[in-house]
Enzyme design. Structure first.
Site, PDB file in Angstrom:
ATOM      1  N   PHE A 277       0.809  -1.226   0.000  1.00  0.00           N
ATOM      2  CA  PHE A 277       0.000   0.000   0.000  1.00  0.00           C
ATOM      3  C   PHE A 277       0.837   1.269   0.000  1.00  0.00           C
ATOM      4  O   PHE A 277       0.415   2.298   0.512  1.00  0.00           O
ATOM      5  CB  PHE A 277      -0.963   0.004   1.200  1.00  0.00           C
ATOM      6  CG  PHE A 277      -1.705  -1.287   1.382  1.00  0.00           C
ATOM      7  CD1 PHE A 277      -2.632  -1.687   0.441  1.00  0.00           C
ATOM      8  CD2 PHE A 277      -1.471  -2.107   2.471  1.00  0.00           C
ATOM      9  CE1 PHE A 277      -3.317  -2.874   0.590  1.00  0.00           C
ATOM     10  CE2 PHE A 277      -2.146  -3.300   2.620  1.00  0.00           C
ATOM     11  CZ  PHE A 277      -3.073  -3.687   1.676  1.00  0.00           C
TER      12      PHE A 277
ATOM     13  N   ILE B 263       1.682  -6.483  -5.928  1.00  0.00           N
ATOM     14  CA  ILE B 263       1.585  -6.278  -4.479  1.00  0.00           C
ATOM     15  C   ILE B 263       0.240  -6.771  -3.957  1.00  0.00           C
ATOM     16  O   ILE B 263      -0.199  -6.374  -2.893  1.00  0.00           O
ATOM     17  CB  ILE B 263       1.825  -4.794  -4.113  1.00  0.00           C
ATOM     18  CG1 ILE B 263       0.874  -3.861  -4.866  1.00  0.00           C
ATOM     19  CG2 ILE B 263       3.260  -4.411  -4.442  1.00  0.00           C
ATOM     20  CD1 ILE B 263       0.973  -2.409  -4.422  1.00  0.00           C
ATOM     21  N   GLY B 264      -0.381  -7.633  -4.746  1.00  0.00           N
ATOM     22  CA  GLY B 264      -1.662  -8.187  -4.330  1.00  0.00           C
ATOM     23  C   GLY B 264      -2.805  -7.670  -5.179  1.00  0.00           C
ATOM     24  O   GLY B 264      -3.954  -8.076  -5.016  1.00  0.00           O
TER      25      GLY B 264
ATOM     26  N   ALA C 208      -0.598  -0.994 -14.160  1.00  0.00           N
ATOM     27  CA  ALA C 208      -1.506  -1.703 -15.059  1.00  0.00           C
ATOM     28  C   ALA C 208      -1.474  -1.085 -16.453  1.00  0.00           C
ATOM     29  O   ALA C 208      -1.330  -1.784 -17.457  1.00  0.00           O
ATOM     30  CB  ALA C 208      -2.928  -1.694 -14.502  1.00  0.00           C
TER      31      ALA C 208
ATOM     32  N   ARG D 293     -10.434   1.946 -19.380  1.00  0.00           N
ATOM     33  CA  ARG D 293     -10.773   0.577 -19.738  1.00  0.00           C
ATOM     34  C   ARG D 293     -10.472  -0.352 -18.569  1.00  0.00           C
ATOM     35  O   ARG D 293      -9.396  -0.284 -17.980  1.00  0.00           O
ATOM     36  CB  ARG D 293      -9.909   0.186 -20.919  1.00  0.00           C
ATOM     37  CG  ARG D 293     -10.160  -1.199 -21.401  1.00  0.00           C
ATOM     38  CD  ARG D 293      -9.204  -1.442 -22.540  1.00  0.00           C
ATOM     39  NE  ARG D 293      -9.770  -2.381 -23.474  1.00  0.00           N
ATOM     40  CZ  ARG D 293      -9.185  -2.680 -24.610  1.00  0.00           C
ATOM     41  NH1 ARG D 293      -8.063  -2.071 -24.971  1.00  0.00           N
ATOM     42  NH2 ARG D 293      -9.721  -3.564 -25.404  1.00  0.00           N
ATOM     43  N   ILE D 294     -11.424  -1.206 -18.252  1.00  0.00           N
ATOM     44  CA  ILE D 294     -11.248  -2.130 -17.132  1.00  0.00           C
ATOM     45  C   ILE D 294     -10.654  -3.430 -17.681  1.00  0.00           C
ATOM     46  O   ILE D 294     -11.222  -4.071 -18.558  1.00  0.00           O
ATOM     47  CB  ILE D 294     -12.604  -2.398 -16.441  1.00  0.00           C
ATOM     48  CG1 ILE D 294     -13.223  -1.075 -15.972  1.00  0.00           C
ATOM     49  CG2 ILE D 294     -12.435  -3.376 -15.286  1.00  0.00           C
ATOM     50  CD1 ILE D 294     -12.337  -0.218 -15.098  1.00  0.00           C
ATOM     51  N   LEU D 295      -9.502  -3.810 -17.148  1.00  0.00           N
ATOM     52  CA  LEU D 295      -8.797  -4.976 -17.688  1.00  0.00           C
ATOM     53  C   LEU D 295      -9.400  -6.285 -17.201  1.00  0.00           C
ATOM     54  O   LEU D 295      -9.432  -7.270 -17.922  1.00  0.00           O
ATOM     55  CB  LEU D 295      -7.325  -4.918 -17.263  1.00  0.00           C
ATOM     56  CG  LEU D 295      -6.494  -3.872 -18.006  1.00  0.00           C
ATOM     57  CD1 LEU D 295      -5.148  -3.676 -17.318  1.00  0.00           C
ATOM     58  CD2 LEU D 295      -6.296  -4.312 -19.456  1.00  0.00           C
TER      59      LEU D 295
ATOM     60  N   LYS E  14      -6.408   3.262 -17.389  1.00  0.00           N
ATOM     61  CA  LYS E  14      -6.083   4.340 -16.444  1.00  0.00           C
ATOM     62  C   LYS E  14      -5.560   3.874 -15.090  1.00  0.00           C
ATOM     63  O   LYS E  14      -4.971   4.659 -14.363  1.00  0.00           O
ATOM     64  CB  LYS E  14      -7.311   5.216 -16.218  1.00  0.00           C
ATOM     65  CG  LYS E  14      -7.650   6.133 -17.397  1.00  0.00           C
ATOM     66  CD  LYS E  14      -8.779   7.056 -17.014  1.00  0.00           C
ATOM     67  CE  LYS E  14      -8.936   8.217 -17.985  1.00  0.00           C
ATOM     68  NZ  LYS E  14     -10.036   9.095 -17.546  1.00  0.00           N
TER      69      LYS E  14
ATOM     70  N   GLU F 102      -5.781   3.200  -6.556  1.00  0.00           N
ATOM     71  CA  GLU F 102      -6.051   4.129  -5.446  1.00  0.00           C
ATOM     72  C   GLU F 102      -7.442   4.765  -5.486  1.00  0.00           C
ATOM     73  O   GLU F 102      -7.958   5.144  -4.433  1.00  0.00           O
ATOM     74  CB  GLU F 102      -5.016   5.258  -5.345  1.00  0.00           C
ATOM     75  CG  GLU F 102      -3.868   5.135  -6.220  1.00  0.00           C
ATOM     76  CD  GLU F 102      -2.475   4.903  -5.717  1.00  0.00           C
ATOM     77  OE1 GLU F 102      -2.083   5.416  -4.665  1.00  0.00           O
ATOM     78  OE2 GLU F 102      -1.761   4.218  -6.458  1.00  0.00           O
TER      79      GLU F 102
END
Ligand SMILES: Cc1cc2nc3c(=O)[nH]c(=O)nc-3n(C[C@H](O)[C@H](O)[C@H](O)COP(=O)(O)OP(=O)(O)OC[C@H]3O[C@@H](n4cnc5c(N)ncnc54)[C@H](O)[C@@H]3O)c2cc1C
Ligand code: SF4
Lengths: 338, 743
Positions: B246, B471-472, B515, B632-634, B705, B709
Site C-alpha cells: 500500500f 503487491i496483491g 496496469a 478501460r477495465i482490464l 487508467k 487508489e
C-alpha cells in the site's frame, strides 16, 4: 522474549507443587494472553507450567442446581454448551462478545479470569507503569487514557480489566474454586478481582502458588430477562469501552430482583449492590433504569480522554435494562443494537 | 482481439497463494541461514551514549551484535542513500551513527542461529541515551511549520501547491455565502498483512540474492548496491509475491539494509523479519490539518476556493504530495489559492499510502462541499453538478476523458439517492437514525516507461517478463490477460515472471501506474513479436501473408492471420519451423509521450448509507455504492476487488484508523493490530461497485487508467457526510468515534 523452561503438570497437586517450588514460573493455559506479553517482555517467567492437559475440561451440574465449569473449558465450548446457552444465556452472550472465534477456541475459562489489562503502557516496556514495574509511575493518568477506568481508580493505576466473560460471571454471583499449597478454597467472584489501590501489580486476590480449578454458577441464571450489551470502537473484535451485563426477574412490570454489572470501566468487573437495590421493587421503567445508572455511576471520575465513558455508561445501562426487561437481549450475531 | 481483456478472470496465482506454494520474502531458505532481530530505540530524539551488548553476546547461539560502532562499512554520502522515490533531504541510515531520529529506530541488530535466540538476546542489549527534547504532536507544531513555494506551472513540480487564480480574497468577501472549516486526519499506518522481511542469500564471491518485501525490486537493488558500494551485478533482488504494501514498500525499508549488513559481516545468509510492533517505525500516512474556505454566489456557482494544508514529515526529509490542488480538478472556480506547510516531527519520514494526499485532501474538500450544500439547502449531488469542471484549471486543459457525470448518475440510481430526504435527522429505522451521504473521488492516471520481454516458443507458449511486482492487486493476472490477447494464445499458455531485479526495467509499483504501463508495454513488445513472425512467414514459399505489413496481421488462436482475409493464415509453429527457430524473443520499452494537451485522471462517485443508534452512537455503514470512471477495465473481477478494498479502507479511515502517539514519550502506543483498529468483517456490509464506460483513446493506446487508489478516495467523506445527515453532528476530525458524536 526471554528463554524459559517448560514443563507439564501431571495433575492439579503437581501444578501447585511446581509453582510453589518456583515462584517466578507461570501457568500457561490457552496462551492467548501470556505469549503476547512474553513476546513484549512484559511477562518474563522462568518456566511455563503447562496446565492445558489437566482434566479440568468439563461442565457439570452441581447438587445445588448450578453448574461447575472446569478452568480449562475453552471459551468457545462454554459459550455453545447447551446448559449454558439454556440456563445462563447472559454468560454465553458475554463470551461471544469477546475477542474472535479463533481466540475463543484457544482461550480457557481460568485464563480469561486472569488475563491482564490492555493498557498501552503496560505493554510497552519503554514507558513507566506501576502495574508492570511497581513504583515506576502511571503513564496513563496524564497520557492516552481513552480506554481507561472511571470507577475505583487510584493514583497508582487507572487500568481496566478487559474481560467480557467476567462481567457476566460477577452479575451471576459465580464463585471461583482455587487450589493452593494451603489447600482448596472458594472465592466469591466479586472478591476475586481487586481494585488497584497502591498495589496495581496485583490484579486478583489469588495467593502465590494458587491455581484456578473451576468456576461455579449458582442456580439462578436470569435466562428470561437478561442481556449483555458491549459498546466498542468497531462492531466486533475490540475491547469494551463500556459493557453491561443485566439480569432481571419481573413480576408483571415490577422488578423483583436485579443484577447489574459493568465492564470496561474499572480494574475489576464492576457490580454495585446499591444500584441493584434501587431497582428492586420498582416499575421496569426508563426512570427506574436511569436512577439506577445514576447510583451506579455516582463516584465515576473521568480523565482527559475517557470522560465520555460516564455518560456512555449511563446510556448503556438504561439501554441494557430496557433490553432485559423487554426480553429482547442483544444478539452478538447482530451488530444492530437491540 | 479481446478474449480475456475486460473479463472477470480469476487470479492466475490464486492457486499458488491459497495452497501456500507462493513464497514470500521470509519464506525462502538458504543453507546455514542465520536470523536477526532488531533492537529499537526507546527515545524519540537524542544520541546513543553507550550500548552494552555483553549480555546479549554471551547467549549461546548468538553470532554477532551489530551497532553503529562495529558494523561493516557503509557509504558516507547522503546521495548513496537516495532511492528512486526518496523525497528531498537526508535519508535515514540504519545503524549509521549515534543519532536518534525517531522512537523505535533500530540501534542494534542481533544475529543468531535461531530467530528465538536472536529475539532473546535483543532483549538483553542495554542502551543509554543522551536525551533531547522531542516533538511528535502536529497540533503543537502547527505554528512552527515551513511553507512550500507554490509553482508557476505544476509540470515543474506536480507536488507543490498550484499557482493561485484570480483574486480569491476579494471574491470570497463578495460571495453570497461562505463556508470555512478545519478538518483533521491523524497519522495512519499501512498495516499490510505480510511483515517486512528480507532473506539475504550469501553466495559465491559475495554475490547476494535478496528476497525482499518491496514494491520495487530494482529500486532496492540499486539502493543496496549503492549503500554498500557493491558491484550492482552482484546484487539480485527478488520479490515474487508481496502480501500487501500500500505504498509502505515503495522505498527500501531498513530491514533490508540491516539484513545485508549482517550478511556481509558474517559472510552468511541472513533473514530478518520485523515484528508487527516494529512495522510502526516505518513510514505512515502523514497527519493532515486543513482549512478550506468556499464562497458561492446565489446561482450556485463557486466564487472562490482556498485550501491550506499542514502535513507531517520527519526532521531529516521533506515528504509531501499534492495536497491542496484537487479542487482545481473537480470544481470550476475562477478564484483560488492554495497553501501547503510542513511540520517537522521527531518521527520516521511519512510516506505514500494508498491515494497519498487525495484520500486525506479530498476527504476535507468533499466534507466542505457537503457543508456548503447544507447551508444552501441544496442537494449535495446537485451542488457538485452545478460546480462540475470540464477542465483541469491548474493546467487549463481538458481531460483525455472524464466520466464523472456518469458516475454521479449511475451511482445515484443504484443507491436510490433521489429518495433521500434532505433534512438531517429526518430518516430513521427504529432506534437508528439513517444517513445518506455522497462524495466525489479523483486520482491520477499515470504511466511510466517500462520494458517488457516476451519469449514465444514454437509450441505456442509465451513467457512475459518484467521487473515489476504484484503487491496483491492482480498484476500477474492482467499481464497474462493482455499477453494472451495480444499474442492470440490461451491464457494457460502464458507464464508471467515479475519481481526479479534481473528482468527488464520497471519502476516501483505505485501510483496506480503499473496496469496501464505494463499492459501497453506488453502490447508494444507483442507488436515486435508479430513483426518478426511476419518476417519469417513471408519467407515461407507460397506464404499467403507475403504482401502484408505488420499492421495488416493479427495473432489469433496460435496463428498469424490476415486482417483482410481470415482465410489467409499460417500457424506460429509452421512459421518457426520454416524459419529454423524454436523461439522468438523481443524486449521493448513502452514510453508515454505526454503532449500536455490533456489531463489524465480517474474519478468516482461514492454514496454511503449509515445507521446510527440514536441513544448509544454506534455507527454502522450499511451500504456503499462506488461508481468509478477508470478508463478501460482490464479484469472485472480484480478491478472490483481493488475498489472494494478501497471502500473497506475508507470505512476504516472514516471510523477507525488512528495511530496513537504518546507525546510525552514520543512513542506510538497502539502499535499492533489489536489496538490499531481497521474494519473487521462485521464493519463491512453491502458494497456495490459500478464501472462506467469511459473510452479513452488519448491517455494511451489501450485506454487504461489504473484503479489501485481511486477506490479509497471520497469514501471517508461520503461516510462523514452520511453521519451528519443521520445525526446532525458534523465531526471534522477523523476517525468518527462514538464519543465525538456526544460532544
Ligand atoms: C487480539 C485479542 C483480542 C481480545 N479481545 C477480547 C475481548 O474482546 N474480550 C475479552 O474478554 N477478551 C479478549 N481477549 C482476551 C482473551 O479472552 C484472553 O486472552 C483469554 O481469555 C486468556 O485465556 P488463556 O487460556 O489463553 O490464558 P493464558 O494466556 O494461557 O493465561 C493468561 C494468564 O492466566 C494465568 N492462568 C491461566 N489459567 C490459569 C489457571 N487455571 N489458574 C491460575 N492461573 C491461570 C496464566 O498464568 C496467565 O498469567 C482478547 C485477546 C486478544 C489476543
Ligand atoms: S493505568 Fe495501570 S497499567 Fe496503565 S500505565 Fe498506569 S499503572 Fe500501568
Amino acid at each position: 522474549m526471554i528463554g524459559f523452561q517448560y514443563s507439564r503438570a501431571q495433575d492439579v497437586a503437581d501444578a501447585v507443587r511446581q509453582i510453589a517450588a518456583e515462584p517466578s514460573a507461570k501457568f500457561i493455559a490457552g496462551g492467548t494472553n501470556l505469549i503476547d506479553l512474553m513476546k513484549q517482555d512484559v511477562e518474563r517467567p522462568s518456566r511455563l507450567i503447562d496446565i492445558s492437559r489437566l482434566p479440568l475440561r468439563s461442565v457439570e451440574e452441581t447438587a445445588s442446581g448450578g453448574l461447575r465449569i472446569g478452568a480449562l473449558v475453552p471459551n468457545a465450548d462454554l459459550a455453545y454448551h447447551p446448559l449454558i446457552a439454556q440456563r445462563y444465556p447472559m454468560l454465553a452472550s458475554s463470551i461471544l462478545a469477546g475477542a474472535s472465534a479463533q481466540l475463543r477456541n484457544m482461550a480457557s475459562t481460568g485464563g480469561n479470569l486472569l488475563q491482564r489489562t490492555r493498557c498501552y503502557y503496560f505493554y510497552d516496556t519503554a514507558t513507566p507503569c506501576n502495574k508492570r514495574v511497581p513504583g515506576s509511575g502511571c503513564s496513563a493518568i496524564a497520557g492516552l487514557n481513552r480506554m481507561h477506568a472511571i470507577l475505583g481508580t487510584s493514583e497508582s493505576c487507572i487500568a481496566t480489566h478487559p474481560s467480557d466473560m467476567c462481567v457476566a460471571l460477577v452479575a451471576l454471583d459465580a464463585t471461583v474454586h482455587v487450589a493452593g499449597p494451603a489447600g482448596a478454597r472458594v472465592i466469591a467472584f466479586a472478591d476475586f478481582h481487586r481494585l488497584p489501590g497502591d498495589e496495581p501489580q496485583r490484579d486478583t486476590t489469588l495467593q502465590d502458588g494458587e491455581i484456578v480449578t473451576a468456576v461455579e454458577l449458582p442456580e439462578r441464571g436470569f435466562s428470561a430477562h437478561y442481556t449483555y450489551l458491549k459498546i466498542r470502537d468497531r462492531l466486533s473484535y475490540a475491547f469494551a469501552l463500556v459493557s453491561v451485563a443485566a439480569g432481571l426477574e419481573l413480576e408483571g412490570d415490577r422488578i423483583k430482583d436485579a443484577r447489574l454489572a459493568l465492564g470496561g470501566v474499572a480494574h475489576k468487573p464492576w457490580r454495585d449492590p446499591t444500584a441493584e437495590t434501587a431497582l428492586r421493587g420498582q416499575p421496569a421503567s426508563q426512570a427506574t433504569f436511569a436512577s439506577a445508572a445514576t447510583i451506579l455511576l455516582r463516584d465515576a471520575k473521568g480523565y482527559e480522554h475517557n470522560r465520555f465513558k460516564i455518560d456512555l455508561a449511563r446510556r448503556a445501562i438504561v439501554r441494557a435494562l430496557t433490553q432485559a426487561a423487554a426480553g429482547t437481549p442483544q444478539l452478538q450475531s447482530s451488530k444492530k443494537i437491540a | 482481439m479481446t478474449t480475456y481483456i475486460g473479463t472477470a478472470t480469476s487470479r492466475i496465482d490464486g492457486h499458488a497463494k491459497v495452497t501456500g506454494t507462493a513464497k514470500y520474502a521470509a519464506e525462502f531458505n538458504a543453507p546455514h541461514l542465520a536470523h536477526a532481530s532488531v533492537v529499537g530505540s526507546t527515545i524519540a530524539r537524542g544520541r546513543i551514549a553507550r550500548i552494552d551488548t555483553s549480555r546479549a553476546r554471551s547467549v549461546p547461539g548468538v553470532l554477532a551484535v551489530l551497532t553503529h560502532q562495529n558494523r561493516p562499512p557503509m557509504a558516507s554520502d547522503d546521495s548513496a542513500y537516495k532511492d528512486d522515490v526518496a523525497p528531498e533531504g537526508a535519508p535515514f541510515r540504519p545503524l549509521y551513527n549515534d543519532r536518534i531520529l525517531f522512537s523505535d529506530q533500530p540501534v542494534a541488530l542481533v544475529v543468531a542461529e535461531e530467530p528465538e535466540i536472536a529475539r532473546l538476546a535483543a532483549s538483553l542489549v542495554r542502551v543509554e541515551y543522551h536525551v533531547d527534547l522531542h516533538v511528535t504532536d502536529v497540533h503543537r507544531q502547527r505554528h512552527s511549520t515551513f511553507a512550500l513555494e507554490p509553482v508557476e506551472r505544476l509540470d515543474d513540480n506536480p507536488f507543490a501547491p498550484p499557482p493561485p487564480r484570480g483574486q480569491p480574497e476579494h471574491s470570497l468577501a463578495s460571495a453570497d455565502m461562505r463556508h470555512r472549516a478545519e478538518y483533521f486526519v491523524p497519522i495512519e499506518h499501512h498495516n499490510p498483512m505480510e511483515l517486512y522481511a528480507s532473506t539475504v542469500v550469501f553466495e559465491d564471491e559475495g554475490r547476494l540474492t535478496i528476497y525482499d518485501k518491496t514494491q520495487g525490486v530494482q529500486n532496492v537493488q540499486r539502493y543496496v548496491a549503492s549503500v554498500f558500494e557493491l558491484d550492482p551485478s552482484h546484487v539480485r533482488v527478488m520479490s515474487p509475491f508481496v502480501g500487501g504494501a500500500f505504498g509502505s514498500g515503495l522505498r527500501p525499508q531498513y530491514q533490508v539494509v540491516l539484513a545485508v549488513l549482517a550478511s556481509l559481516s558474517l559472510k552468511r545468509s541472513v533473514r530478518l523479519v520485523l515484528t508487527r510492533q516494529q512495522m510502526y517505525g516505518l513510514g505512515y500516512r502523514p497527519a493532515m490539518l486543513q482549512e478550506i474556505e468556499l464562497g458561492i454566489n446565489a446561482h450556485g456557482a463557486l466564487a472562490a476556493i482556498t485550501h491550506e494544508a499542514t502535513t507531517v514529515t520527519s526532521q531529516h526529509e521533506n515528504y509531501y504530495r499534492q495536497e491542496t490542488g484537487w479542487s482545481g480538478l473537480l470544481y470550476r472556480s475562477e478564484h483560488a489559492r492554495y497553501a501547503h506547510k510542513l511540520a517537522r516531527l521527531d518521527l520516521a519520514t511519512s510516506c505514500d499510502m494508498r491515494a497519498p494526499s487525495a484520500a486525506t485532501a479530498v476527504y476535507a474538500l468533499e466534507c466542505a462541499m457537503d457543508e456548503l450544500a447544507v447551508a444552501l439547502k441544496l442537494d449535495p449531488l446537485e451542488l457538485r453538478l452545478r460546480c462540475y469542471s470540464e477542465r483541469d484549471q491548474h493546467n487549463d486543459r481538458p481531460y483525455s476523458s472524464k466520466g464523472l457525470r456518469d458516475c454521479y448518475r449511475r451511482g445515484a440510481e443504484a443507491f436510490g439517492w433521489s429518495e433521500r430526504s434532505p433534512e438531517p435527522r429526518s430518516m430513521r429505522d427504529g432506534t437508528e437514525l439513517v444517513g445518506w451521504g455522497m462524495a466525489t473521488g479523483v486520482w491520477e492516471a499515470l504511466q511510466v516507461p517500462i520494458a517488457v520481454r516476451i519469449a514465444l516458443t514454437a509450441n505456442g507458449h509465451a513467457e512475459i517478463a518484467c521487473a515489476t511486482s504484484d503487491i496483491g492487486t492482480g498484476t500477474y493476472t492482467i499481464m497474462a490477460q493482455v499477453a494472451a490477447d495480444m499474442l492470440g494464445l490461451p491464457l494457460d499458455n502464458i507464464t508471467v515472471r515479475i519481481g526479479d531485479s534481473t528482468l527488464p526495467q520497471s519502476p516501483v509499483e505505485g501510483g496506480s501506474w503499473i496496469a496501464a504501463s505494463v499492459s501497453n508495454g506488453i502490447a508494444t513488445t507483442a507488436q515486435a513479436i508479430r513483426a518478426e513472425l511476419l518476417h519469417l512467414a513471408k519467407a515461407v514459399p507460397g506464404s499467403p501473408l507475403r504482401d502484408l505489413a505488420p499492421d495488416d496481421v493479427v495473432l489469433l488462436d496460435g496463428r498469424l492471420v490476415s486482417k483482410r482475409d481470415a482465410a489467409h493464415a499460417v500457424s506460429i509453429a509452421d512459421v518457426m519451423r520454416h524459419g529454423g527457430v524454436d523461439r522468438i524473443e523481443q524486449e521493448k520499452t513502452a514510453s508515454f509521450h505526454h503532449t500536455g494537451a490533456h489531463s489524465h485522471n480517474t474519478h468516482s462517485a461514492v454514496f454511503a448509507e449509515v445507521k446510527v443508534d440514536e441513544q448509544i452512537g454506534i455507527i454502522r455503514v450499511t451500504r456503499v455504492v462506488s461508481a468509478v470512471a477508470g478508463g478501460r477495465i482490464l479484469n472485472a473481477k480484480t478491478a472490483r476487488s481493488q475498489i472494494m478494498g478501497g471502500v473497506v479502507w475508507g470505512i476504516g479511515m472514516a471510523l477507525h484508523e488512528e495511530t496513537l502517539i504518546d507525546h510525552t514519550f514520543g512513542r506510538i502506543m497502539n502499535a499492533d493490530i489489536a489496538e490499531y483498529h481497521v474494519p473487521v468483517n462485521a464493519d463491512v456490509h453491502d458494497i456495490e461497485v459500478i464501472f462506467v464506460d469511459e473510452p479513452d483513446g488519448i491517455v494511451n493506446p489501450l485506454g487504461i487508467k489504473g484503479l489501485g487508489e481511486i477506490g479509497i478516495v471520497g469514501v471517508a467523506a461520503a461516510i462523514a457526510n452520511a453521519v451528519h445527515h443521520a445525526t446532525g453532528k458534523r465531526v471534522r476530525d477523523l476517525p468518527i468515534t462514538l464519543d465525538k458524536l456526544q460532544r
